[in-house]
Design a protein around this motif. Structure first.
Motif, PDB file in Angstrom:
ATOM      1  N   PRO A  41       0.844  -1.201   0.000  1.00  0.00           N
ATOM      2  CA  PRO A  41       0.000   0.000   0.000  1.00  0.00           C
ATOM      3  C   PRO A  41       0.881   1.253   0.000  1.00  0.00           C
ATOM      4  O   PRO A  41       2.057   1.202   0.379  1.00  0.00           O
ATOM      5  N   ALA A  42       0.319   2.375  -0.393  1.00  0.00           N
ATOM      6  CA  ALA A  42       1.073   3.627  -0.558  1.00  0.00           C
ATOM      7  C   ALA A  42       1.857   4.025   0.693  1.00  0.00           C
ATOM      8  O   ALA A  42       3.014   4.447   0.600  1.00  0.00           O
ATOM      9  N   ALA A  43       1.263   3.899   1.873  1.00  0.00           N
ATOM     10  CA  ALA A  43       1.957   4.297   3.105  1.00  0.00           C
ATOM     11  C   ALA A  43       3.197   3.436   3.334  1.00  0.00           C
ATOM     12  O   ALA A  43       4.242   3.937   3.755  1.00  0.00           O
ATOM     13  N   GLU A  44       3.089   2.147   3.054  1.00  0.00           N
ATOM     14  CA  GLU A  44       4.236   1.260   3.208  1.00  0.00           C
ATOM     15  C   GLU A  44       5.274   1.530   2.126  1.00  0.00           C
ATOM     16  O   GLU A  44       6.480   1.495   2.391  1.00  0.00           O
ATOM     17  N   ALA A  45       4.832   1.807   0.907  1.00  0.00           N
ATOM     18  CA  ALA A  45       5.766   2.130  -0.177  1.00  0.00           C
ATOM     19  C   ALA A  45       6.579   3.372   0.175  1.00  0.00           C
ATOM     20  O   ALA A  45       7.775   3.437  -0.121  1.00  0.00           O
ATOM     21  N   ALA A  46       5.953   4.340   0.823  1.00  0.00           N
ATOM     22  CA  ALA A  46       6.676   5.558   1.231  1.00  0.00           C
ATOM     23  C   ALA A  46       7.772   5.212   2.244  1.00  0.00           C
ATOM     24  O   ALA A  46       8.871   5.772   2.188  1.00  0.00           O
ATOM     25  N   LEU A  47       7.492   4.297   3.168  1.00  0.00           N
ATOM     26  CA  LEU A  47       8.514   3.856   4.120  1.00  0.00           C
ATOM     27  C   LEU A  47       9.663   3.175   3.381  1.00  0.00           C
ATOM     28  O   LEU A  47      10.838   3.405   3.694  1.00  0.00           O
ATOM     29  N   CYS A  48       9.329   2.358   2.400  1.00  0.00           N
ATOM     30  CA  CYS A  48      10.344   1.656   1.618  1.00  0.00           C
ATOM     31  C   CYS A  48      11.200   2.634   0.814  1.00  0.00           C
ATOM     32  O   CYS A  48      12.413   2.434   0.674  1.00  0.00           O
ATOM     33  N   GLN A  49      10.589   3.685   0.301  1.00  0.00           N
ATOM     34  CA  GLN A  49      11.344   4.698  -0.438  1.00  0.00           C
ATOM     35  C   GLN A  49      12.327   5.402   0.490  1.00  0.00           C
ATOM     36  O   GLN A  49      13.461   5.692   0.106  1.00  0.00           O
ATOM     37  N   ALA A  50      11.912   5.654   1.729  1.00  0.00           N
ATOM     38  CA  ALA A  50      12.821   6.249   2.717  1.00  0.00           C
ATOM     39  C   ALA A  50      13.964   5.283   3.024  1.00  0.00           C
ATOM     40  O   ALA A  50      15.128   5.698   3.127  1.00  0.00           O
ATOM     41  N   LEU A  51      13.650   4.006   3.150  1.00  0.00           N
ATOM     42  CA  LEU A  51      14.678   2.995   3.393  1.00  0.00           C
ATOM     43  C   LEU A  51      15.672   2.963   2.238  1.00  0.00           C
ATOM     44  O   LEU A  51      16.889   2.912   2.461  1.00  0.00           O
ATOM     45  N   TRP A  77      23.239  -6.696  -3.321  1.00  0.00           N
ATOM     46  CA  TRP A  77      24.678  -6.536  -3.174  1.00  0.00           C
ATOM     47  C   TRP A  77      25.324  -7.836  -3.626  1.00  0.00           C
ATOM     48  O   TRP A  77      24.817  -8.925  -3.358  1.00  0.00           O
ATOM     49  N   GLY A  78      26.447  -7.695  -4.348  1.00  0.00           N
ATOM     50  CA  GLY A  78      27.203  -8.874  -4.759  1.00  0.00           C
ATOM     51  C   GLY A  78      26.492  -9.731  -5.783  1.00  0.00           C
ATOM     52  O   GLY A  78      26.531 -10.949  -5.689  1.00  0.00           O
ATOM     53  N   ASP A  79      25.855  -9.116  -6.765  1.00  0.00           N
ATOM     54  CA  ASP A  79      25.181  -9.850  -7.847  1.00  0.00           C
ATOM     55  C   ASP A  79      24.256 -10.950  -7.326  1.00  0.00           C
ATOM     56  O   ASP A  79      24.298 -12.090  -7.782  1.00  0.00           O
ATOM     57  N   GLY A  80      23.431 -10.608  -6.354  1.00  0.00           N
ATOM     58  CA  GLY A  80      22.427 -11.541  -5.850  1.00  0.00           C
ATOM     59  C   GLY A  80      22.819 -12.287  -4.592  1.00  0.00           C
ATOM     60  O   GLY A  80      22.036 -13.085  -4.082  1.00  0.00           O
ATOM     61  N   ALA A  81      24.026 -12.042  -4.061  1.00  0.00           N
ATOM     62  CA  ALA A  81      24.426 -12.702  -2.815  1.00  0.00           C
ATOM     63  C   ALA A  81      23.537 -12.244  -1.669  1.00  0.00           C
ATOM     64  O   ALA A  81      23.197 -13.015  -0.773  1.00  0.00           O
ATOM     65  N   ILE A  82      23.148 -10.962  -1.706  1.00  0.00           N
ATOM     66  CA  ILE A  82      22.265 -10.372  -0.702  1.00  0.00           C
ATOM     67  C   ILE A  82      21.186  -9.622  -1.464  1.00  0.00           C
ATOM     68  O   ILE A  82      21.485  -8.768  -2.292  1.00  0.00           O
ATOM     69  N   VAL A  83      19.930  -9.960  -1.208  1.00  0.00           N
ATOM     70  CA  VAL A  83      18.812  -9.290  -1.885  1.00  0.00           C
ATOM     71  C   VAL A  83      17.811  -8.828  -0.833  1.00  0.00           C
ATOM     72  O   VAL A  83      17.397  -9.607   0.024  1.00  0.00           O
ATOM     73  N   LEU A  84      17.457  -7.547  -0.903  1.00  0.00           N
ATOM     74  CA  LEU A  84      16.477  -6.955   0.012  1.00  0.00           C
ATOM     75  C   LEU A  84      15.242  -6.583  -0.784  1.00  0.00           C
ATOM     76  O   LEU A  84      15.344  -6.021  -1.877  1.00  0.00           O
ATOM     77  N   ARG A  85      14.062  -6.911  -0.225  1.00  0.00           N
ATOM     78  CA  ARG A  85      12.781  -6.489  -0.797  1.00  0.00           C
ATOM     79  C   ARG A  85      11.984  -5.850   0.330  1.00  0.00           C
ATOM     80  O   ARG A  85      11.838  -6.431   1.400  1.00  0.00           O
ATOM     81  N   CYS A  86      11.469  -4.671   0.095  1.00  0.00           N
ATOM     82  CA  CYS A  86      10.724  -3.940   1.116  1.00  0.00           C
ATOM     83  C   CYS A  86       9.252  -3.874   0.725  1.00  0.00           C
ATOM     84  O   CYS A  86       8.927  -3.673  -0.446  1.00  0.00           O
ATOM     85  N   GLY A  87       8.383  -4.045   1.729  1.00  0.00           N
ATOM     86  CA  GLY A  87       6.952  -3.995   1.469  1.00  0.00           C
ATOM     87  C   GLY A  87       6.373  -5.334   1.059  1.00  0.00           C
ATOM     88  O   GLY A  87       5.318  -5.397   0.444  1.00  0.00           O
ATOM     89  N   SER A 153      15.912   0.213  11.022  1.00  0.00           N
ATOM     90  CA  SER A 153      15.483   0.823  12.269  1.00  0.00           C
ATOM     91  C   SER A 153      15.208   2.318  12.120  1.00  0.00           C
ATOM     92  O   SER A 153      14.268   2.857  12.701  1.00  0.00           O
ATOM     93  N   ALA A 154      16.023   2.995  11.311  1.00  0.00           N
ATOM     94  CA  ALA A 154      15.897   4.444  11.142  1.00  0.00           C
ATOM     95  C   ALA A 154      14.698   4.854  10.283  1.00  0.00           C
ATOM     96  O   ALA A 154      14.193   5.969  10.418  1.00  0.00           O
TER      97      ALA A 154
END
Length: 166
Positions: A41-51, A77-87, A153-154
Motif C-alpha cells: 500500500p502507498a503508506a508502506e511504499a513511502a517507508l520503503c522509499q525512505a529505506l 549486493w554482490g550480484d544476488g548474494a544479498i537481496v532486500l525487498r521492502c513492502g 530501524s531508522a
C-alpha cells in the motif's frame, strides 16, 4: 551485533551467529536475474522509499548491484548474494509459534529456509515487512543483517507506537 531479544521462543543461549551456523543453501537468484517487486500500500511504499535512500553502498564487503527490474522496493549486493525487498506481504510462517527468529542490532527477523534453497529473513514488529535473502556465503555470518539493521530501524517504525520493536 546484539541479540537482546529473540522472538518466536528461541532459547536464550541461541545467538544469531549460532543460528546462522546451521543454515546453508543458496539464494535462487543470480547475477542478472530478476526479482519480484512487492506491491505494498502507498503508506508502506513511502517507508520503503525512505529505506532505499538510507541503504549502504556496500554490505559485507560486496558492492551494491540492484536486481532487475530496478525499483526503490528492491536492492542487492554482490550480484544476488544479498537481496532486500521492502513492502513484502506478511509471511504465513509468522503465524507459526515454532517459527525461528534472530535479533540483529535492534531489529528482529524471522528465519525461513525456502524450498528453493537459501536463507530468508523477514523483519518483524515493523509497519512494513523487509525481507533479506542471503546466499551460501553467509551461512555462518550475520553481518549482512547487522549492516542492514540501522537503515531499517531508522526508516521503518514499530508496528504500534506503544510497542517496542526489539
Amino acid at each position: 551485533m546484539t541479540s537482546s531479544h529473540r522472538p518466536f521462543g528461541l532459547p536464550s543461549a541461541l545467538s544469531a551467529a549460532a543460528l546462522l551456523l546451521t543454515v546453508a543453501g543458496c539464494v535462487p537468484w543470480d547475477a542478472g536475474a530478476s526479482v519480484a517487486v512487492p506491491s505494498p500500500p502507498a503508506a508502506e511504499a513511502a517507508l520503503c522509499q525512505a529505506l532505499a535512500k538510507e541503504l549502504p553502498d556496500t554490505v559485507a564487503g560486496l558492492e551494491r548491484t540492484d536486481p532487475d527490474p530496478g525499483s526503490e522496493l528492491t536492492a542487492g549486493w554482490g550480484d544476488g548474494a544479498i537481496v532486500l525487498r521492502c513492502g513484502v506481504p506478511r509471511p504465513e510462517k509468522m503465524s507459526d509459534p515454532k517459527a525461528q527468529g534472530v535479533s540483529a542490532n535492534g531489529v528482529n527477523w524471522m528465519l525461513e529456509r525456502p524450498e528453493g534453497g537459501g536463507t530468508r529473513f523477514t523483519s518483524v514488529y515493523r509497519r512494513t515487512y523487509v525481507e533479506v535473502s542471503l546466499d551460501e556465503r553467509f551461512a555462518h555470518d550475520a553481518g549482512p543483517l547487522a549492516a542492514l539493521a540501522e537503515p531499517v530501524s531508522a526508516t521503518i517504525p514499530c508496528a504500534l507506537e506503544s510497542e517496542a520493536c526489539s
